[in-house]
Design a protein around this motif. Structure first.
Motif, short mmCIF file in Angstrom:
data_model
loop_
_atom_site.label_atom_id
_atom_site.label_comp_id
_atom_site.label_asym_id
_atom_site.label_seq_id
_atom_site.Cartn_x
_atom_site.Cartn_y
_atom_site.Cartn_z
N GLY A 49 0.12 -1.10 -13.67
CA GLY A 49 -1.06 -1.13 -14.53
C GLY A 49 -1.63 -2.53 -14.68
O GLY A 49 -2.85 -2.72 -14.65
N HIS A 50 -0.75 -3.51 -14.84
CA HIS A 50 -1.23 -4.88 -14.97
C HIS A 50 -1.83 -5.38 -13.65
O HIS A 50 -2.78 -6.18 -13.66
CB HIS A 50 -0.09 -5.80 -15.41
N THR A 51 -1.31 -4.91 -12.54
CA THR A 51 -1.89 -5.28 -11.25
C THR A 51 -3.27 -4.66 -11.09
O THR A 51 -4.20 -5.31 -10.59
CB THR A 51 -0.96 -4.84 -10.10
N ASP A 52 -3.43 -3.42 -11.52
CA ASP A 52 -4.76 -2.80 -11.53
C ASP A 52 -5.75 -3.65 -12.31
O ASP A 52 -6.87 -3.91 -11.85
CB ASP A 52 -4.70 -1.40 -12.17
N GLY A 59 -12.18 -8.59 -8.66
CA GLY A 59 -13.20 -8.00 -7.80
C GLY A 59 -12.87 -8.24 -6.34
O GLY A 59 -11.73 -8.02 -5.91
N GLU A 60 -13.83 -8.74 -5.58
CA GLU A 60 -13.61 -8.99 -4.15
C GLU A 60 -13.57 -10.48 -3.83
O GLU A 60 -13.78 -10.88 -2.70
CB GLU A 60 -14.71 -8.30 -3.33
N VAL A 74 3.14 -9.70 -11.65
CA VAL A 74 1.77 -9.24 -11.43
C VAL A 74 1.16 -9.99 -10.25
O VAL A 74 0.47 -9.40 -9.41
CB VAL A 74 0.92 -9.45 -12.70
N ALA A 75 1.45 -11.29 -10.17
CA ALA A 75 0.94 -12.09 -9.05
C ALA A 75 1.47 -11.58 -7.72
O ALA A 75 0.72 -11.41 -6.74
CB ALA A 75 1.31 -13.56 -9.25
N ARG A 81 -0.46 -5.91 -2.64
CA ARG A 81 -1.46 -4.84 -2.57
C ARG A 81 -2.75 -5.29 -1.88
O ARG A 81 -3.37 -4.53 -1.14
CB ARG A 81 -1.79 -4.32 -3.97
N ARG A 82 -3.16 -6.55 -2.12
CA ARG A 82 -4.41 -7.04 -1.53
C ARG A 82 -4.18 -8.37 -0.82
O ARG A 82 -4.64 -9.42 -1.26
CB ARG A 82 -5.49 -7.19 -2.60
N PRO A 83 -3.47 -8.35 0.30
CA PRO A 83 -3.23 -9.60 1.03
C PRO A 83 -4.51 -10.22 1.56
O PRO A 83 -4.53 -11.41 1.89
CB PRO A 83 -2.30 -9.17 2.17
#
Length: 217
Positions: A49-52, A59-60, A74-75, A81-83
C-alpha cells in the motif's frame, strides 16, 4: 527525489535536510497513517500500500528514492516494481530481519519492542494509532515483503556508529550481498536525518549521483 520516513516519524522530520538540498527537486510526505492529522481508514497499508502511494505521488517522473529505516522497504519495493522510474535507492539503517544473514540479536530487539507495546495500557488516540502502526510494520518484516534479488537499481546503504551500532553488521551484509555502496557516518545515530542533517544531506546527494549515467561506482 523522494524522502520516505520510517516508523514513528513523519515527513517534516526531513525539513532541515531539505533546506540543504535547495538545488534539487525534493518531495517528502507523511506515509499513510502517520503525521499530525492523517487521513487514515484505520487499516495499516503495508509495504504494498505504501508503495502504491509513493508511485502515485511520483507519477511518471524518474526519481531517486531515499528511505529512512522502515521507509527503506518502500524505496526498495518501488524500485523493484518500477525499475524504469527509480534510478537509484538510498537506504539508511533499514532492517531486513527476515533474511537469514540479518543479525539474530537485532531481530530479537524488534520482537521485544513489539511485545512491550502490546502490553501497554491504552493511551491517547495518537499513541494508540502509532502503536498499532508500529506493531503492524514491524511484524510485516518477519517475512519477505518483496524479492530482494529483483532489486536492480544502484543502491547506497548508510549507517552510523553511535552510540551502539546495532544496524552496522546487517547493513554491511546487505551491501556485500547486493554489491551496494556503503556510507558510514561517524558519530551518527539511527535518527541521523534529525540530528545530523548536513551529513544526511551528503548521503542523499550520493544516492542521487548514483542515478546519473556514468556515475563512478
Amino acid at each position: 527525489m523522494v524522502l520516505v520516513h520510517g516508523a514513528r516519524d513523519q515527513g517534516s522530520s526531513f525539513d532541515r535536510v531539505i533546506a540543504l538540498l535547495d538545488d534539487l527537486e525534493v518531495i517528502s510526505y507523511d506515509r499513510r497513517g502517520w503525521g499530525d492529522e492523517p487521513d487514515w481508514d484505520g487499516v495499516p497499508a503495508g509495504v504494498d500500500g505504501h508503495t502504491d502511494d509513493l508511485l502515485t505521488l511520483v507519477g511518471e517522473r524518474s526519481v531517486t528514492v531515499i528511505g529512512h529505516s522502515w521507509g527503506g522497504h518502500v524505496a526498495v519495493a518501488a524500485a523493484i516494481r518500477r525499475p524504469d522510474l527509480v534510478g537509484s535507492v538510498g537506504l539508511w539503517e533499514t532492517a531486513l530481519q527476515w533474511e537469514p544473514w540479518w543479525p539474530a540479536d537485532h531481530r530479537q530487539l524488534i520482537s521485544n519492542a513489539v511485545a512491550r507495546l502490546k502490553e501497554k495500557p491504552p493511551g491517547t488516540p495518537r499513541q494508540n494509532r502509532e502503536r498499532l502502526l508500529f506493531i503492524a510494520e514491524a511484524m510485516e518484516m518477519f517475512s519477505a515483503p518483496y524479492d530482494l534479488a529483483r532489486l536492480k537499481a544502484r543502491c547506497v546503504v548508510g549507517y552510523g556508529d553511535a552510540p551502539s551500532p546495532i544496524f552496522e553488521p546487517g547493513v554491511r551484509a546487505f551491501a556485500e550481498l547486493m554489491d551496494a555502496e556503503r556510507f558510514e557516518l561517524p558519530g551518527a545515530t539511527h535518527m541521523a536525518h534529525r540530528e545530523n542533517p548536513g551529513d544526511f544531506a551528503r548521503f542523499v546527494r550520493r544516492a542521487v549521483t548514483l542515478s546519473r549515467p556514468g556515475a563512478p561506482a
